[in-house]
Design an enzyme around this catalytic site. Sequence first.
Site, PDB file in Angstrom:
ATOM      1  N   LYS A 159       0.843  -1.193   0.000  1.00  0.00           N
ATOM      2  CA  LYS A 159       0.000   0.000   0.000  1.00  0.00           C
ATOM      3  C   LYS A 159       0.884   1.251   0.000  1.00  0.00           C
ATOM      4  CE  LYS A 159      -3.924   1.820   2.748  1.00  0.00           C
ATOM      5  NZ  LYS A 159      -4.755   1.522   3.949  1.00  0.00           N
ATOM      6  N   SER A 188      -9.602   1.555   3.281  1.00  0.00           N
ATOM      7  CA  SER A 188      -8.740   2.348   2.412  1.00  0.00           C
ATOM      8  C   SER A 188      -7.705   1.534   1.640  1.00  0.00           C
ATOM      9  CB  SER A 188      -8.004   3.417   3.242  1.00  0.00           C
ATOM     10  OG  SER A 188      -7.110   2.820   4.169  1.00  0.00           O
ATOM     11  N   THR A 228      -6.968   1.068  10.164  1.00  0.00           N
ATOM     12  CA  THR A 228      -7.261   1.819  11.372  1.00  0.00           C
ATOM     13  C   THR A 228      -8.656   1.475  11.856  1.00  0.00           C
ATOM     14  OG1 THR A 228      -5.878   3.621  10.539  1.00  0.00           O
ATOM     15  CG2 THR A 228      -7.281   4.117  12.424  1.00  0.00           C
ATOM     16  N   GLY A 237     -11.359  -0.778   9.678  1.00  0.00           N
ATOM     17  CA  GLY A 237     -12.004  -1.451   8.554  1.00  0.00           C
ATOM     18  C   GLY A 237     -11.243  -1.432   7.249  1.00  0.00           C
ATOM     19  N   SER A 238     -10.026  -0.888   7.220  1.00  0.00           N
ATOM     20  CA  SER A 238      -9.344  -0.644   5.949  1.00  0.00           C
ATOM     21  C   SER A 238      -8.661  -1.866   5.346  1.00  0.00           C
ATOM     22  CB  SER A 238      -8.319   0.486   6.104  1.00  0.00           C
ATOM     23  OG  SER A 238      -8.978   1.713   6.265  1.00  0.00           O
TER      24      SER A 238
END
Length: 535
Positions: A97, A179, A200, A202-203
Amino acid sequence: MSSSNLPASQHAGDAYPDLYEAGIPELQDGLANGRFTSVDLVKAYLARVDEVNLKGPALRAVIETNPSALAQAADLDRERKEKGSRGPLHGIPILLKDNIATLHSEGMNTTAGSYALLGSVVPRDAAVAAKLRTAGAILLGKTNMSEWANFRGQVPSGFSGRGGQCTCPYYPLVDPSGSSSGSGVAAAIGLAAGTLGTETDGSITSPGSRNNVVGVKPTVGLTSRAGVIPISSHQDSVGPMTRTVTDAAILLSAIAGPDPRDTYTLAQPEPMPDYTAALRADALKGVRLGVPRSFAARPNEEAEPQAHIVRAFDAALEVIRGLGAEVVDPAEFPHAEAVKAGRDDELYVMTVDLKVDLNKYLAELVEVPTGVRDLADLIKFNEEHAEQELPAPYWTDQSRFIQAQSLEADEKYEKMVDANYELGRARGIDATLQKYNLDAIVLPTHGKVQCTHRPMLHIVPLGFQPDDLEPAAAEPVRKHGPGVPFGLAFMGTAWSEAKLLGYAYAFEQATQARLMRRAYEEAVPKTQLADVVGR
């Protein structure tokens, strides 16, 4: 899967694994036996990225590739011949990422998707990137993401100024969730052997579920956040996103461990387990799992229709029972309303943390060509470069940044930090586990698990929305559509990763739910190893 859906290379009967599904052990076996090289793998994966990232369906899952990847692969091929393999990740391409720092001298940026950090020079690799290098992995590139990890403001998931709007590969223009959007999409269709995301709130779990891949959100402190562009030191975590539980366990084993640059990691138990050792087909036998039904369904069905998900989840519980587990249903959180109400406090803490932690990260950069050195600079940069960062009509908001700039880490903040920990652990997950004598909690993910402060959570593919579901309008992405995946979550107490990986593996092996459906045709890359080996 019908033969008509098989890649051309498998119709030809060749010995190469299908890169759409190929797992790390299968790739490592091919490398060890000389059927192909790491250079071949890098060439094939780069070609697959080229096919679908900006061309064709324009999924925009990858923000940039590593100009040094082929040279790294060649070095690792030579090392294999001369000294042998370093282990399961030797010569294996992995995508990271774009908030995970990599050496600037290597040729890649680390920007959280923002032009504000383009060309910035990081002091060193992020700790997890360094661990991957040591394990022999090839850092193939950076994945697109919800800019600033979805915490700039109310902006569609998967959008970043640098990367554009990422979309799900299972139906055109569907929200990929965020994200770690690009990591989920890239893992789903085989743009690398595996990916890393960050979470943080649900990402990892949300885009993992939406894109039909396995995702591990580790306990905060199991994987170092040093060198990761932050939101919140209290909640940020780095974890794998892969096609199989085995691949997730391999990656987690490589990146976990203490790091003096992240003091949270110094609290983890020793010794660190080999997570692959937990992967047993009978891991659910004798286990007690609880179902907190009030968290298992969304109140807003417009976001994602629930009926099919609930049916699939109930069928999954029968599979789990058949694998020897006892299911306590319902097993409600004893303080469920307080946990739900605590969402506002959680967001307040995260917003204060954003200012404190991001300012610290920016201040430690060796060089920032744009001159952005703190949150105030960043807000100003976005305003002055609105055509890149705040394009109308869907991506104009930076309200979370503006709110964070006005807050301080004061007494109110400290009280909320304490309250969040209490709700998330002693009055949340741990209270539920203790009340019902549970080993773990099981839930459908349907895009995002409706529970905050989870100490650890692992998701595995479960099913897909039906073909006759009417797709939502694309504004600019669709909230739902036919064939869109959803997952199953196993949630546990802190440091319970090994057990949860075992439960997920047992379910995965019994159902092979991921294999029930492929991405839509245009989103499936066609390049295979047969197209590059010897050429």
